[in-house]
Write a protein that holds these residues in place. Sequence first.
Motif, mmCIF file in Angstrom:
data_model
loop_
_atom_site.group_PDB
_atom_site.id
_atom_site.type_symbol
_atom_site.label_atom_id
_atom_site.label_comp_id
_atom_site.label_asym_id
_atom_site.label_seq_id
_atom_site.Cartn_x
_atom_site.Cartn_y
_atom_site.Cartn_z
ATOM 1 N N ASN A 1 -3.970 -43.273 7.289
ATOM 2 C CA ASN A 1 -3.079 -41.967 6.661
ATOM 3 C C ASN A 1 -3.160 -42.062 5.225
ATOM 4 O O ASN A 1 -2.983 -40.716 4.585
ATOM 5 C CB ASN A 1 -1.778 -42.133 7.157
ATOM 6 N N TYR A 2 -2.999 -43.208 4.590
ATOM 7 C CA TYR A 2 -3.224 -43.010 3.052
ATOM 8 C C TYR A 2 -4.422 -42.498 2.555
ATOM 9 O O TYR A 2 -4.501 -41.567 1.596
ATOM 10 C CB TYR A 2 -3.046 -44.423 2.619
ATOM 11 N N ILE A 3 -5.507 -42.887 3.291
ATOM 12 C CA ILE A 3 -6.841 -42.556 2.851
ATOM 13 C C ILE A 3 -6.988 -40.835 3.188
ATOM 14 O O ILE A 3 -7.275 -40.125 2.365
ATOM 15 C CB ILE A 3 -8.024 -43.090 3.809
ATOM 16 N N LEU A 4 -6.380 -40.676 4.195
ATOM 17 C CA LEU A 4 -6.176 -39.147 4.700
ATOM 18 C C LEU A 4 -5.430 -38.170 3.519
ATOM 19 O O LEU A 4 -6.121 -37.296 2.992
ATOM 20 C CB LEU A 4 -5.637 -38.732 6.010
ATOM 21 N N GLU A 5 -4.346 -38.899 3.131
ATOM 22 C CA GLU A 5 -3.517 -38.055 1.970
ATOM 23 C C GLU A 5 -4.372 -38.079 0.715
ATOM 24 O O GLU A 5 -4.044 -37.147 -0.051
ATOM 25 C CB GLU A 5 -2.290 -38.707 1.882
ATOM 26 N N MET A 6 -5.069 -39.051 0.396
ATOM 27 C CA MET A 6 -5.914 -39.308 -0.833
ATOM 28 C C MET A 6 -6.746 -37.966 -0.873
ATOM 29 O O MET A 6 -7.052 -37.290 -1.884
ATOM 30 C CB MET A 6 -6.872 -40.656 -0.999
ATOM 31 N N PHE A 7 -7.501 -37.631 0.272
ATOM 32 C CA PHE A 7 -8.216 -36.353 0.180
ATOM 33 C C PHE A 7 -7.559 -35.097 0.616
ATOM 34 O O PHE A 7 -8.094 -34.132 0.956
ATOM 35 C CB PHE A 7 -9.348 -36.620 1.330
ATOM 36 N N ARG A 8 -6.332 -35.402 0.446
ATOM 37 C CA ARG A 8 -5.310 -33.933 0.850
ATOM 38 C C ARG A 8 -5.533 -33.813 2.174
ATOM 39 O O ARG A 8 -5.141 -32.269 2.486
ATOM 40 C CB ARG A 8 -5.454 -33.046 -0.201
ATOM 41 N N LEU A 9 -5.652 -34.318 3.420
ATOM 42 C CA LEU A 9 -5.842 -34.055 4.576
ATOM 43 C C LEU A 9 -4.583 -34.155 5.432
ATOM 44 O O LEU A 9 -3.784 -35.225 4.871
ATOM 45 C CB LEU A 9 -6.776 -34.791 5.361
ATOM 46 N N PRO A 10 -4.009 -33.458 6.507
ATOM 47 C CA PRO A 10 -2.932 -33.766 7.002
ATOM 48 C C PRO A 10 -3.051 -35.062 7.915
ATOM 49 O O PRO A 10 -4.052 -35.596 8.137
ATOM 50 C CB PRO A 10 -2.914 -32.745 8.167
ATOM 51 N N THR A 11 -1.859 -35.659 7.873
ATOM 52 C CA THR A 11 -1.757 -37.383 8.324
ATOM 53 C C THR A 11 -2.003 -37.330 9.945
ATOM 54 O O THR A 11 -1.423 -35.895 10.357
ATOM 55 C CB THR A 11 -0.571 -37.979 7.965
ATOM 56 N N VAL A 12 -2.206 -37.975 10.462
ATOM 57 C CA VAL A 12 -2.612 -38.050 11.933
ATOM 58 C C VAL A 12 -1.469 -39.291 12.490
ATOM 59 O O VAL A 12 -1.520 -40.130 12.000
ATOM 60 C CB VAL A 12 -3.933 -38.402 12.246
ATOM 61 N N ASP A 13 -1.054 -39.031 13.665
ATOM 62 C CA ASP A 13 -0.446 -39.987 14.496
ATOM 63 C C ASP A 13 -1.369 -40.789 15.382
ATOM 64 O O ASP A 13 -1.247 -40.331 16.281
ATOM 65 C CB ASP A 13 0.932 -39.386 15.224
ATOM 66 N N TRP A 14 -2.111 -41.644 14.699
ATOM 67 C CA TRP A 14 -3.316 -42.277 15.283
ATOM 68 C C TRP A 14 -2.929 -42.671 16.752
ATOM 69 O O TRP A 14 -3.924 -42.331 17.674
ATOM 70 C CB TRP A 14 -3.976 -43.242 14.492
ATOM 71 N N LEU A 15 -1.939 -43.340 16.972
ATOM 72 C CA LEU A 15 -1.682 -44.123 18.195
ATOM 73 C C LEU A 15 -0.297 -43.164 18.976
ATOM 74 O O LEU A 15 -0.195 -43.662 20.216
ATOM 75 C CB LEU A 15 -1.422 -45.414 18.078
ATOM 76 N N GLY A 16 0.060 -42.273 18.660
ATOM 77 C CA GLY A 16 0.850 -41.588 19.318
ATOM 78 C C GLY A 16 0.557 -40.095 19.722
ATOM 79 O O GLY A 16 1.192 -39.713 20.737
ATOM 80 N N GLU A 17 -0.373 -39.587 19.090
ATOM 81 C CA GLU A 17 -0.867 -38.226 19.726
ATOM 82 C C GLU A 17 -1.587 -38.070 20.781
ATOM 83 O O GLU A 17 -2.749 -38.815 20.653
ATOM 84 C CB GLU A 17 -1.534 -37.810 18.076
ATOM 85 N N PRO A 18 -1.083 -37.571 21.756
ATOM 86 C CA PRO A 18 -1.870 -37.704 23.214
ATOM 87 C C PRO A 18 -3.426 -37.473 22.907
ATOM 88 O O PRO A 18 -4.093 -37.972 23.941
ATOM 89 C CB PRO A 18 -1.317 -36.800 23.894
ATOM 90 N N ASN A 19 -3.822 -36.328 22.270
ATOM 91 C CA ASN A 19 -5.287 -36.079 22.505
ATOM 92 C C ASN A 19 -6.226 -37.115 21.483
ATOM 93 O O ASN A 19 -7.501 -37.113 21.790
ATOM 94 C CB ASN A 19 -5.627 -34.619 21.973
ATOM 95 N N ILE A 20 -5.425 -37.729 20.553
ATOM 96 C CA ILE A 20 -6.330 -38.463 19.538
ATOM 97 C C ILE A 20 -6.059 -40.058 19.886
ATOM 98 O O ILE A 20 -7.060 -40.788 19.806
ATOM 99 C CB ILE A 20 -5.523 -38.369 18.155
ATOM 100 N N ALA A 21 -5.092 -40.354 20.506
ATOM 101 C CA ALA A 21 -4.750 -41.770 20.865
ATOM 102 C C ALA A 21 -5.858 -42.667 21.417
ATOM 103 O O ALA A 21 -6.258 -43.518 20.787
ATOM 104 C CB ALA A 21 -3.648 -42.122 21.829
ATOM 105 N N ILE A 22 -6.523 -42.017 22.615
ATOM 106 C CA ILE A 22 -7.465 -42.802 23.054
ATOM 107 C C ILE A 22 -8.940 -42.725 22.244
ATOM 108 O O ILE A 22 -9.512 -43.915 22.417
ATOM 109 C CB ILE A 22 -7.902 -41.988 24.527
ATOM 110 N N PHE A 23 -9.133 -41.816 21.486
ATOM 111 C CA PHE A 23 -10.218 -42.006 20.581
ATOM 112 C C PHE A 23 -9.911 -43.122 19.509
ATOM 113 O O PHE A 23 -10.988 -43.618 18.952
ATOM 114 C CB PHE A 23 -10.544 -40.630 19.966
ATOM 115 N N SER A 24 -8.820 -42.983 19.191
ATOM 116 C CA SER A 24 -8.270 -44.317 18.009
ATOM 117 C C SER A 24 -8.742 -45.370 18.455
ATOM 118 O O SER A 24 -9.246 -46.373 17.814
ATOM 119 C CB SER A 24 -6.999 -44.109 17.580
#
Lengths: 407, 280, 413
Positions: free
Chosen positions: C259-282
């Motif tokens: 998320n730090y890297i995302l913030e550096m690029f001004r992108l919204p942070t992601v809940d990598w392991l908590g967001e249902p649609n994303i977790a499995i891909f993380s």
Amino acid sequence: MKRYALLILVVMLVSVFFAKTTVVHWMHHSPARAEIVGNLADEFMKANPDIEIVVQTIPEGEYKTKLLAAVAAGSGPDVAQVPARSMTELLDYGIISEFPSKVVTTQYMKDYFMPATIESLIINNKLYGIPTDVQTIMLFYNTNLFKAAGIKEPPKDWNELREDAIKLAKWDGDKMIQAGLGIEGYHPVIETFMVMNGATFTDPKNSNRIVVEDAQVQAMKFLTDLVTKDKVYTRKFGARYTMFRQNVQAMVFGHGAMLGSLQVGAVPELEFKVAPVPKNPVTGEQKTVLTSWALVIMDSCRNKEAAAKWLMYVSSENAQKQWIKTGELPSLKSVINDKEIRKDERLAVILDSLNYAVPTKSKGWADPFSKFRDIGFNEVINKGADPKKVVENAVLEINKYLAETFN
Amino acid sequence: MAVRSKKVNDTVFYTFCYVILIIFAIVFLFPFIWMILSTFKTQSELMAFPPRFLPRSFSLANYKEIFDTVPFGKFYINSLIVTTCAVFLQLLTSSMAGFAFAKYDFRGKNGIFKTLVSAMMIPFPVTIIPLYIMVYSLGLVDTYAAMIVSGCVSIFGTFLMRQFIMGIPNDLLEAARIDGCGEWMIYTKIILPNIKPVLSALGIFGFMSSWNAFLWPLLVVNDNRHRTVQLGVQFFSQQYGDLVHLKITAAAMAVIPIVIIYLILQKQFIQGITMTGMKE
Amino acid sequence: MELTKKSQLIAIFGFIIIVAGFFFPVTMGERPIFIWEFSFLFNANMAIVFGVFAILTFVFAMMRKTNWLLSAAICDLILVLSFVFMLGTWKQSVPSKFYLHFFRAASIGWYLLLAGVVLVLIVTLRSLPKKKVAPYLFILPMLLGIGFLTFFPAIFAVYVSFRKWNIMVPKKPFVGFDNYIKAFQDKYFWDSLLISFKYAIVVIPSKMILAYFFALLIYAIPKFKSFFRVVYFLPTVTSVIAVSVIWSWIYHPSFGLANYILEMFRLPTVDWLGEPNIAIFSVAIVSIWKGIGYDVIIFLAGLNAISESVIEASEIDGATRWQKLKYIITPLMRPSLVLIFITSTIGAIQVFSEIYMMTGGNADTKTAVFYIWEYGFTRLNMGYASAMSMIFFGIILIITLIQMRVTKLLKEE
């Protein structure tokens, strides 16, 4: 020759008599608790030199599997810490034993311990466990954010909760920059609101089933609406405890134990207080759900009296005062009303919650009421499901589990 | 003209290759560097945002705390005992069986071989529950035996040995037989010395998978007396939030020994994987 | 082959020892138990069953029929070992729940039986031609191991799947196909299979294509090949535990690097392991990161095996790099590609450890194996878990067979 044999026999008998009783105690691992139990064991062994206490800690994630497997295999401990909700299940399996009345009676427990903490531990008027790690649901609120928003007092009932949360939630376009109330569907919180709404869950015809009640649906709807309609919080903002620690979230529900935990890794400017859960606006009902673990004596324990003595020591007044340091609530009435302890304002509020606490109705080690979150709350938030349908579905799954486990 | 443009072509191409390879080399290395650096940080340092790259000081406090809390030294010893025994048994059974398949003709040879192939198809979710029930019925829960037994045979290894041993000329064996050597002596004196590369390759591969084993030990071990290093990491996950600084340090401690062995024996590792992967 | 006189005598001596064993207690302890108190299958008295086989042993020894003697001796051995499992009876000597505790109770009688049988067995084996006996003895340990670790559990799993099996409850009643019917109607089981497939669909092609790509690059560069090989293989050498811990930390929503890297690029942070649609891909990313090195090494081995002459010939013909790749290298790499494809699939569908360590099954990451594990070890319903694992096995089998068919077809093109 004969004399020799006699001497040996006597020595053997005498040594058996003087042999130390060993009590093996299993608990789930946490450095703070391990330390306290270790100290208590040392003190106890000094006072009772003929009893040896061996404490073993097991990492939490594996605890249940290990305990049950060990017991099934006959290599289990003499006493263990088990979730209070699993007492009837374990009793069904025949692996826990009644406390010997010589050491402690049910009447004693009723006289000296808070009723809510021992309700699930007395089955058929027999005592099967001593409460430990007692927790209730409290409302933690950020005093600075409240002041900044001009709110003087924490919310007294659900309507105030909603109003305050809406006032305290701040958005910058699409992005949330301050949350009003962080809520992720932790099931004791959901159950608290359901109970305050009048839900009893009981099926009068079958004690191993629960029923769907409108009270439950309305409570679920209230909580999910806070997120979906009132927009007081969104998961994208961050995990509820983390954001509270970061001083960007005004309120959060949690166990009393969070009092200490919320300060770890928090920003230095964080200032917060504790309040009771808001009342039901219509009925004025104020209840909070109590969850706890219990210290039980396993059926395979060879010296149940020694074990009971040890467990009473672990929950004695002196011990409970030490447990408070780790965030565990005491269960003795005397400790709850102790003036010294109540000097800590926040702790006093938490201790008072034991007066209106009710034990959770979630029965069985697998904690079936977690379905209210897994396929209940989460489905509404993530997939826009209808609160009524998810509650019905959750109850269905809970009943499936209850049927599998208790029959 | 043509020669020069080829050289330029090549340089551009190689640069392209190197750049990509280096970028991804960083991707593969970085998490480990991050992990090692994190082991020197305190809990509050880790919880800082934005994250700091270097620790404030290279203090060994976390390591010390781990040794104070759990008998991690014993865990190392347990891992070592289990791994060495398992690998030894694996090498023994595989080479013996490989020898039989390579140099003997016996009734049922093909049938048994095909059965072994099919055994590889049975996935672990099917066997793990019954195996657990079996192991505890035998009374082997919380013993070294239970952990060793699950890693003591390798069908892959048998195939490999068979392949290799087939390459040993039959004359050698015949000559030994004429000299009066028994079959076991042929195995020890002729076969074993000639398959040293496979033995070391398989040995390393086996060591790696046994040291890193997690699932099975998780089930069968209750007691700290038998806990292995990988399970030791779990002590630092807790009810109200992990002790991240200790968890990461424990994870590092679980991984460092094998990484060191890997860096020293690189060639053998890679050779081993190549061999186990190339089957007919 | 005929028994020598000497062997025959020893065999008969063995028989006498066996007979002696009949007169001593098989187990001792709280009370001695003799051979006639044990019952074999279908309630047949052990003394009679054993007696019959012992007599057969004697007869074959007298007749000097080596092969038949061997069979009888093996049967004797099986019978001797079966005492270990007659827990119900020897429990009266030494109360216990475990089979191996038999050896705490075993007494002279049993040891005599064992000694006699072993004697007969050894002498018989020695009488057979060495070249015939040796292979069986050499494969015996491996077969025993595989039988114990794979075949027997698989058969046992089928047995368990037809019962209601909770390790805490002594009764394990037969329930017929109930578990299987329940599995087919279980929405969450099929959801978990879907998640397993979602995961596999992402991991398998990505891992293969990236690994092939890296292998080609390493193959092409003139120097530092071994450096890159070592570095790329490093994640595979480490344990799933360590990898999961460090990546969970990198994925941490508030303190993690990702998320730090995302913030550096001004992108919204992601809940990598908590967001249902994303977790499995993380989790998939971590798997790919960890497993790619293995595939790279295998591909490199394959690439290095391509003979120089073929490459040189194509260069003389003026082939460009791309043409070389498409028409020469890739076709020759087919065996490796197929191998990696099939093993990756089997591995990816069975993912468990990464999920267990990183998400604990939350956020829509409950794969099939996780669900089975949960039912077996948390809900303690091992019968149902076994039934699901059987269905799962069937699915994997079908997929693998289809894969083999398809790749064979491609080969024959």
